[in-house]
Design an enzyme around this catalytic site. Structure first.
Site, PDB file in Angstrom:
ATOM      1  N   PHE A 161      88.125   0.796  56.880  1.00  0.00           N
ATOM      2  CA  PHE A 161      88.622   1.448  58.092  1.00  0.00           C
ATOM      3  C   PHE A 161      88.024   2.843  58.135  1.00  0.00           C
ATOM      4  CE2 PHE A 161      91.919   4.151  60.057  1.00  0.00           C
ATOM      5  CZ  PHE A 161      92.339   3.419  61.153  1.00  0.00           C
ATOM      6  N   PRO A 168      83.393  13.954  57.927  1.00  0.00           N
ATOM      7  CA  PRO A 168      83.303  15.136  57.054  1.00  0.00           C
ATOM      8  C   PRO A 168      84.040  16.346  57.651  1.00  0.00           C
ATOM      9  CG  PRO A 168      81.162  14.063  57.217  1.00  0.00           C
ATOM     10  CD  PRO A 168      82.066  13.326  58.154  1.00  0.00           C
ATOM     11  N   TRP A 198      85.051   9.525  53.074  1.00  0.00           N
ATOM     12  CA  TRP A 198      86.250   9.169  52.291  1.00  0.00           C
ATOM     13  C   TRP A 198      86.780   7.802  52.687  1.00  0.00           C
ATOM     14  CZ3 TRP A 198      87.136  11.880  48.089  1.00  0.00           C
ATOM     15  CH2 TRP A 198      86.709  13.218  48.050  1.00  0.00           C
ATOM     16  N   ILE A 199      85.887   6.832  52.823  1.00  0.00           N
ATOM     17  CA  ILE A 199      86.319   5.529  53.316  1.00  0.00           C
ATOM     18  C   ILE A 199      86.526   4.556  52.145  1.00  0.00           C
ATOM     19  CG2 ILE A 199      85.775   3.631  54.905  1.00  0.00           C
ATOM     20  CD1 ILE A 199      86.220   6.518  56.182  1.00  0.00           C
ATOM     21  N   LEU A 247     106.271  13.690  28.162  1.00  0.00           N
ATOM     22  CA  LEU A 247     105.491  13.036  27.102  1.00  0.00           C
ATOM     23  C   LEU A 247     104.666  14.038  26.293  1.00  0.00           C
ATOM     24  CD1 LEU A 247     106.307  10.426  28.717  1.00  0.00           C
ATOM     25  CD2 LEU A 247     104.096   9.509  28.031  1.00  0.00           C
ATOM     26  N   GLU A 300      96.103   9.059  54.605  1.00  0.00           N
ATOM     27  CA  GLU A 300      97.048   8.499  55.596  1.00  0.00           C
ATOM     28  C   GLU A 300      97.907   9.590  56.223  1.00  0.00           C
ATOM     29  OE1 GLU A 300      97.270   5.722  56.875  1.00  0.00           O
ATOM     30  OE2 GLU A 300      96.277   4.321  55.539  1.00  0.00           O
TER      31      GLU A 300
END
Ligand code: TGC
Ligand code: FAD
Length: 388
Positions: free
Chosen positions: A133, A138, A166-167, A342, A367
């Protein structure tokens, strides 16, 4: 260590149907057996475990929330539980299933022609084709309406030019849903693998979502037949409708990562001895565990209620935004706390919490960033959009 058995502090399982519990159990077992043993290695090597795709398809996880074309047509909470269990393994695995189902199959089903649906949906559902999608560019992330990618009509074709950045799955996709400006506003296009003028390159050196493919897609004079436009897509709104689906899944997925970190931190605290006592016996450590239980429980209620609204057809985008924002923030805080509990071991891949923590940084951004979702909720309550 005690086997992962989720967290149900308020006996919320009474809200789940037997089918939903069975689906959760099936995916939990798959993740326990097939994902947890290998994921650190894939994360370290920055590779997606693609051998899991046919297995996930066989389990019916791809497009499980959709109806028809071989999809399972599950209710919203059953789908949410799938996302939760996958992200308990790794955010990258949940991302793969989110993108395939919510960002590729959903727009084809909702905005596509019958020919496009018949060609792509069964292949995508069976994991025989991979989708991606492309909305972000950029220079345009939070503000997608500014996009520069353009599609110019040329007889019975469109010519696409632009860059998507960024796909997820960009370089491995058989079909890309690319959003581009046309004379009629923003529309969705199906760009098939091998189309001349399409170049992809993977983004290297990520600190987050390492076991997931993330790519740049450049489009230079790419000729697309007009039949590859998603005929019912209309404006940015259509792309945002897809995001609602994926953001819904993320609000459940984040719960899985949070529960994994809580479980690991609790078991560790009971076993780790300092000052001649298990660290779980110290008040400050118990405070952290109690905070995790409190926030996970609240987030579970949010996700469950959101699912009910979705099934009733009453869900609103700003309700999805609130759940995405809250649940990812919560999971990131839980992961950071677990990492701290931890001690030095928390910084080692083999304890998993550091990987979840790093993954959740990207989940907080993609998203729609945490702050963009704050503004969406702000607009819903004030009526004033504060983005510009
Ligand atoms: P704006 O003018 O507000 O909206 C344009 C039209 O869309 C309508 N609308 C929505 N419709 C359905 N669902 C939504 N969530 C909607 N939000 C808005 C709106 O009513 C309007 O309709 P109409 O009829 O008036 O045309 O648009 P804007 O340019 O002001 O932007 C608004 C904003 C900032 C909220 C929006 O653009 C936004 O959400 N930005 C964030 C971008 C984003 O989330 N990108 C995600 C890219 S995909 C990704 O990250 C995949 S990660 C993959 C993985 O899971 O691995
Ligand atoms: P920007 O929009 O530049 O934001 C930078 C900062 O400014 C953020 O803190 C933001 O909240 C803030 N900001 C921006 N505008 C405002 C404002 N109006 N008011 C206040 N603060 C503001 N995209 C796709 O299309 N498809 C994919 O498959 C996909 N997969 C991804 C996978 C990964 C691993 C990652 C990291 C990203 C992916 N994305 C994908 C891109 C993602 O959706 C964007 O990164 C995201 O929308 C944010 O855009 P940006 O990175 O350009 O940040």
């Amino acid at each position: 260590m005690r086997t992962f058995d989720g967290l149900d502090f308020y006996d919320l399982d009474v809200f789940l149907t037997e089918e939903e519990k069975l689906i959760r159990k099936t995916v939990r077992e798959f993740v326990e057996k097939e994902v947890i043993p290998i994921i650190e290695d894939y994360n370290e090597k920055a590779k997606f475990p693609s051998q899991l795709i046919p297995k996930m398809a066989e389990l019916g996880l791809l497009g499980a929330q959709l109806k028809g074309y071989g999809c399972a047509g599950l209710g919203a909470n059953a789908y949410g539980l799938i996302m939760q269990e996958l992200e308990r393994g790794d955010s990258g695995l949940r991302s793969f299933v989110s993108v395939q189902g919510a960002l590729v199959m959903y727009p084809i089903l909702t905005f596509g022609s019958e020919e496009q649906k018949e060609k792509w949906l069964p292949l995508l559902q069976q994991g025989k084709a991979i989708g991606c999608f492309g909305l972000t560019e950029p220079d345009f992330g939070s503000y997608p309406s500014g996009m520069r990618t353009a599609a110019k009509k040329d007889g019975s074709s469109y010519i696409l030019n632009g860059t998507k950045m960024w796909i997820t799955n960009g370089s491995v996709a058989d079909v890309c849903v690319i959003w581009a400006k046309t004379d009629e506003g923003i529309r969705g296009f199906l760009v098939e693998k091998g189309t001349s003028g399409v170049k992809t390159s993977d983004i290297k050196g990520k600190i987050s979502l390492r076991a997931s493919v993330t790519s740049e897609i450049s489009l230079t004079d790419v000729k697309i037949p007009a039949k590859n436009i998603l005929p019912k897509s209309e404006g940015l709104k259509s792309a945002l409708m897809c995001l609602n689906q994926a953001r819904y899944g993320i609000s459940w997925g984040a719960l899985g990562a949070a529960m994994a970190c809580y479980h690991i931190a609790l078991e560790y605290a009971k076993e780790r001895i300092q000052f001649e006592k298990p660290i779980a016996s110290f008040q400050l450590v118990q405070q952290k565990l109690a905070w995790m239980v409190q926030e996970i429980t609240k987030a579970q209620l949010l996700a469950w209620r959101l699912g009910k609204l979705k099934d009733e057809g009453k869900i609103k985008p700003h309700q999805v935004s609130l759940a995405k924002k809250n649940n990812v923030w919560m999971a990131l805080e839980v992961a950071r706390m677990a990492r701290d509990m931890l001690g030095a071991n928390g910084t080692a891949y083999e304890y998993h919490v550091g990987r979840h923590m790093c993954n959740l940084e990207a989940v907080k951004t993609y998203e729609g960033t945490h702050d963009i979702h704050t503004l969406i909720v702000g607009e819903a309550v004030t009526g004033i959009p504060a983005y510009r």
